[in-house]
Design an enzyme around this catalytic site. Structure first.
Site, PDB file in Angstrom:
ATOM      1  N   LYS A   1       0.844  -1.199   0.000  1.00 32.90           N
ATOM      2  CA  LYS A   1       0.000   0.000   0.000  1.00 32.90           C
ATOM      3  C   LYS A   1       0.882   1.254   0.000  1.00 32.90           C
ATOM      4  CE  LYS A   1      -4.051  -0.224   2.391  1.00 32.90           C
ATOM      5  NZ  LYS A   1      -4.981  -0.197   3.517  1.00 32.90           N
TER       6      LYS A   1
ATOM      7  N   ASN B   1     -23.070   6.351  15.026  1.00 35.72           N
ATOM      8  CA  ASN B   1     -23.245   5.173  14.159  1.00 35.72           C
ATOM      9  C   ASN B   1     -24.434   4.323  14.593  1.00 35.72           C
ATOM     10  OD1 ASN B   1     -21.284   5.830  12.402  1.00 35.72           O
ATOM     11  ND2 ASN B   1     -19.859   4.206  12.907  1.00 35.72           N
TER      12      ASN B   1
ATOM     13  N   LEU C   1     -33.390   6.830   5.628  1.00 35.18           N
ATOM     14  CA  LEU C   1     -34.688   6.173   5.762  1.00 35.18           C
ATOM     15  C   LEU C   1     -35.004   5.414   4.472  1.00 35.18           C
ATOM     16  CD1 LEU C   1     -36.838   8.892   7.588  1.00 35.18           C
ATOM     17  CD2 LEU C   1     -35.972   6.752   8.542  1.00 35.18           C
TER      18      LEU C   1
ATOM     19  N   ALA D   1     -35.454   1.943   2.833  1.00 28.63           N
ATOM     20  CA  ALA D   1     -35.610   0.519   3.178  1.00 28.63           C
ATOM     21  C   ALA D   1     -34.793  -0.320   2.207  1.00 28.63           C
ATOM     22  CB  ALA D   1     -37.085   0.139   3.081  1.00 28.63           C
TER      23      ALA D   1
ATOM     24  N   CYS E   1     -18.236  -0.423   9.284  1.00 30.41           N
ATOM     25  CA  CYS E   1     -18.418   0.292  10.557  1.00 30.41           C
ATOM     26  C   CYS E   1     -19.679  -0.036  11.352  1.00 30.41           C
ATOM     27  CB  CYS E   1     -18.357   1.790  10.304  1.00 30.41           C
ATOM     28  SG  CYS E   1     -16.719   2.335   9.781  1.00 30.41           S
TER      29      CYS E   1
ATOM     30  N   LYS F   1     -19.948  -3.571  13.295  1.00 34.06           N
ATOM     31  CA  LYS F   1     -19.001  -3.788  14.403  1.00 34.06           C
ATOM     32  C   LYS F   1     -19.164  -2.717  15.488  1.00 34.06           C
ATOM     33  CE  LYS F   1     -15.200  -0.931  12.933  1.00 34.06           C
ATOM     34  NZ  LYS F   1     -14.773   0.142  13.759  1.00 34.06           N
TER      35      LYS F   1
HETATM   36  P1  NAD Z   1      -8.702   0.430   6.884  1.00 32.66           P
HETATM   37  O1  NAD Z   1      -8.684  -1.018   7.150  1.00 32.66           O
HETATM   38  O2  NAD Z   1      -9.094   0.939   5.533  1.00 32.66           O
HETATM   39  O3  NAD Z   1      -7.262   1.049   7.197  1.00 32.66           O
HETATM   40  C1  NAD Z   1      -6.545   0.774   8.348  1.00 32.66           C
HETATM   41  C2  NAD Z   1      -5.080   0.721   7.973  1.00 32.66           C
HETATM   42  O4  NAD Z   1      -4.296   0.618   9.163  1.00 32.66           O
HETATM   43  C3  NAD Z   1      -4.713  -0.497   7.116  1.00 32.66           C
HETATM   44  O5  NAD Z   1      -4.084  -0.056   5.925  1.00 32.66           O
HETATM   45  C4  NAD Z   1      -3.757  -1.303   7.999  1.00 32.66           C
HETATM   46  O6  NAD Z   1      -2.762  -1.958   7.263  1.00 32.66           O
HETATM   47  C5  NAD Z   1      -3.181  -0.212   8.868  1.00 32.66           C
HETATM   48  N1  NAD Z   1      -2.581  -0.674  10.116  1.00 32.66           N
HETATM   49  C6  NAD Z   1      -3.019  -1.613  10.984  1.00 32.66           C
HETATM   50  N2  NAD Z   1      -2.182  -1.706  12.020  1.00 32.66           N
HETATM   51  C7  NAD Z   1      -1.184  -0.818  11.823  1.00 32.66           C
HETATM   52  C8  NAD Z   1      -0.027  -0.447  12.553  1.00 32.66           C
HETATM   53  N3  NAD Z   1       0.258  -1.013  13.713  1.00 32.66           N
HETATM   54  N4  NAD Z   1       0.767   0.514  12.041  1.00 32.66           N
HETATM   55  C9  NAD Z   1       0.496   1.098  10.854  1.00 32.66           C
HETATM   56  N5  NAD Z   1      -0.609   0.797  10.130  1.00 32.66           N
HETATM   57  C10 NAD Z   1      -1.436  -0.146  10.599  1.00 32.66           C
HETATM   58  O7  NAD Z   1      -9.630   1.058   8.002  1.00 32.66           O
HETATM   59  P2  NAD Z   1     -10.506   2.393   7.894  1.00 32.66           P
HETATM   60  O8  NAD Z   1     -11.759   2.097   7.186  1.00 32.66           O
HETATM   61  O9  NAD Z   1      -9.641   3.501   7.444  1.00 32.66           O
HETATM   62  O10 NAD Z   1     -10.879   2.605   9.425  1.00 32.66           O
HETATM   63  C11 NAD Z   1      -9.924   3.028  10.367  1.00 32.66           C
HETATM   64  C12 NAD Z   1     -10.650   3.402  11.641  1.00 32.66           C
HETATM   65  O11 NAD Z   1     -11.538   4.499  11.389  1.00 32.66           O
HETATM   66  C13 NAD Z   1     -11.528   2.279  12.205  1.00 32.66           C
HETATM   67  O12 NAD Z   1     -11.524   2.368  13.598  1.00 32.66           O
HETATM   68  C14 NAD Z   1     -12.901   2.636  11.671  1.00 32.66           C
HETATM   69  O13 NAD Z   1     -13.934   2.133  12.486  1.00 32.66           O
HETATM   70  C15 NAD Z   1     -12.868   4.141  11.706  1.00 32.66           C
HETATM   71  N6  NAD Z   1     -13.753   4.811  10.742  1.00 32.66           N
HETATM   72  C16 NAD Z   1     -13.895   4.297   9.494  1.00 32.66           C
HETATM   73  C17 NAD Z   1     -14.702   4.966   8.584  1.00 32.66           C
HETATM   74  C18 NAD Z   1     -14.918   4.416   7.198  1.00 32.66           C
HETATM   75  O14 NAD Z   1     -15.862   4.834   6.542  1.00 32.66           O
HETATM   76  N7  NAD Z   1     -14.092   3.504   6.716  1.00 32.66           N
HETATM   77  C19 NAD Z   1     -15.341   6.159   8.941  1.00 32.66           C
HETATM   78  C20 NAD Z   1     -15.133   6.658  10.213  1.00 32.66           C
HETATM   79  C21 NAD Z   1     -14.335   5.977  11.112  1.00 32.66           C
END
Ligand code: NAD
Length: 436
Positions: free
Chosen positions: A37, A212, A254, A256, A264, A267
């Site tokens: 990545k 959420n 809203l 359906a 998200c 979980k």
């Molecule tokens: P994602 O899986 O797309 O990205 C997470 C990244 O973190 C991955 O690329 C992974 O390789 C990396 N990672 C994991 N452990 C690591 C480490 N120790 N050091 C460096 N990199 C590491 O996840 P996301 O969708 O971006 O979500 C991230 C957080 O944000 C989650 O907690 C999620 O619930 C929250 N969130 C997500 C969204 C969404 O729409 N995706 C919106 C709001 C909040």
């Protein structure tokens, strides 16, 4: 004046935030444990489909405002702010799995300069920022740093726009120095009138979960109303429109359909429920959401079996694999369960999605059993039924007479209520929507 920002985790949230903060004039370094990545991102290739993200990424790279590295030590040593934006997936018994987050905190804790501000952007239960604080304090042997929580509310599909023009920014900070730095970071948004909510750390952490849970609740609520509509001959689209005109209710979320998916809602709803249980508190309504949503996928199977004598050897065209339009994300997409169930029942599947086929192939263990098509008409060839699972704009312009020419059957299952019944039935199709 811009700051040095390091983002740990370059996924949907970390990458969007990194690109956004760079656009605000900061110097941003994004890291990730996924070296592939990082290699792509360094070349300006965006590994996810997100409108406008790659353009902004390239622009920031050209201007030298953003860089990518898998070397955490280099990434954090000059940082004024370190953001954690790693995944916090569903763990055992629905509890949030904080392994990635705490590992990330542990890795960087001793590598940063004094007075670094560590900010958690990952969605994590109330108390997690305190855990991070304690972990960093122990690793440094000193409390010479700051902690804050800054939950993210962006929506996949419109992530860049949401980040640059959010409905609000929420910051949990208990130290004036942390708050001051966060105000400076978000100054471009605050100046544009974006509400900036500063609160305690636990409140900020809970706002994300409450938000959420509320969104998931609205979806499950309208799905229950939809099921009842079918029993009484009412139309849920009209019900949703009319109740949404009440300003106390509002029109959003809203629609359906076949239930919420994505990385998200599922979980986070479960993690909030477990957080309650851990404190001896039962979230009765929120707990019910998971039960309602987990069974939702069955509605598509029921609609098919209502019209097809058997799904064994039936040819089904599945249109839409992404968990929602404008993204290639299939994490927890209803399509995964529905296609799995259809294959179990012996159906032959041809699938089409404007952009999520590759992501689906990677995520679905039985991809070799599916024929992936290049157009919706190609998927429709010889199909007994067309099943729409994602409300992509492209599907709204389908030429039903063209589809009919290549199909074997005449059944349309509209899992996201994309079409008007009359428009479909006038083409001599049998129409099954949700709750109408
Ligand atoms: P994602 O899986 O797309 O990205 C997470 C990244 O973190 C991955 O690329 C992974 O390789 C990396 N990672 C994991 N452990 C690591 C480490 N120790 N050091 C460096 N990199 C590491 O996840 P996301 O969708 O971006 O979500 C991230 C957080 O944000 C989650 O907690 C999620 O619930 C929250 N969130 C997500 C969204 C969404 O729409 N995706 C919106 C709001 C909040």
């Amino acid at each position: 004046m811009g700051m040095n920002i390091t983002i740990i985790g370059s996924g949907y949230v970390g990458l969007t935030a990194g690109v956004g903060f760079a656009y605000f004039g900061n110097t941003v370094i994004c890291t990730d444990i996924d070296v592939e990545k990082i290699a792509k991102l360094s070349q300006g290739i965006c590994p996810i489909y997100e409108t406008g993200l790659e353009t902004l990424l390239k622009k920031n790279l050209e201007q030298g405002r953003i860089s990518f590295t898998a070397d955490t030590t280099t990434a954090v040593k000059d940082a004024d702010i370190v953001f954690f934006a790693v995944n916090t997936p569903e763990g055992e018994y629905g509890k949030a799995n904080l392994t990635y987050l705490l590992d990330a905190a542990k890795t960087v804790s001793a590598l940063c300069k004094p007075e670094t501000l560590f900010i958690n952007k990952s969605t994590a239960p109330v108390g997690t920022s305190e855990k991070i604080r304690e972990m960093i304090r122990q690793a440094r042997g000193a409390h010479d740093f700051f902690i804050a929580s800054n939950p993210e509310f962006l929506k996949e599909g419109t992530a860049v726009a949401d980040f640059l023009v959010p409905d609000r920014v929420v910051v949990g900070a208990d130290d004036p120095a942390a708050e001051k730095r966060l105000r400076a970071l978000y100054a471009p948004l605050i100046e544009n009138g974006v509400p900036f909510i500063v609160t305690s750390i636990p409140t900020a952490e809970l706002i994300k979960y409450a938000s959420n849970a509320m969104l998931a609740l609205r979806i499950s609520f309208i799905n229950e109303i939809a099921d009842f509509c079918e029993l009484v001959g009412a139309d849920v689209s009209v019900v949703a429109h009319a109740i949404g005109l009440d300003k106390r209710i509002g029109p959003h979320f809203l629609r359906a359909g076949i239930g919420y998916g994505g990385s998200c809602f599922g979980k986070d709803v479960k993690a909030l429920t477990v957080s309650g249980e851990e404190r001896g508190y039962e979230f009765k309504i929120i707990k019910a959401l998971s039960t309602v949503n987990d069974l939702r996928y069955r509605i598509v199977i029921a609609k098919l079996t209502k019209h097809l004598p058997s799904l064994k050897d039936a040819s089904i065209a599945v249109l839409g694999l992404a968990f929602k339009p404008m993204t290639d994300d299939v994490r927890n997409a209803p399509s995964l369960r529905i296609v799995h169930e259809l294959l179990d029942l012996g159906a032959h599947i041809a699938a089409y999605d404007p952009i999520a086929c590759e992501a689906f192939k990677r995520s679905f263990s039985r991809s070799s059993e599916i024929k992936f098509s290049h157009t919706m008409y190609d998927a429709a060839r010889n199909a007994d039924a067309l099943v729409f699972l994602t409300a992509w704009d492209e599907f709204k312009t389908i030429d039903f007479s063209e589809a009919k020419k290549v199909m074997k059957g005449t059944l349309i299952v509209d899992g996201m209520n994309i079409f008007e019944r009359n428009a479909v039935e006038s083409q001599r199709f049998t129409y099954e929507g949700i709750g109408r």
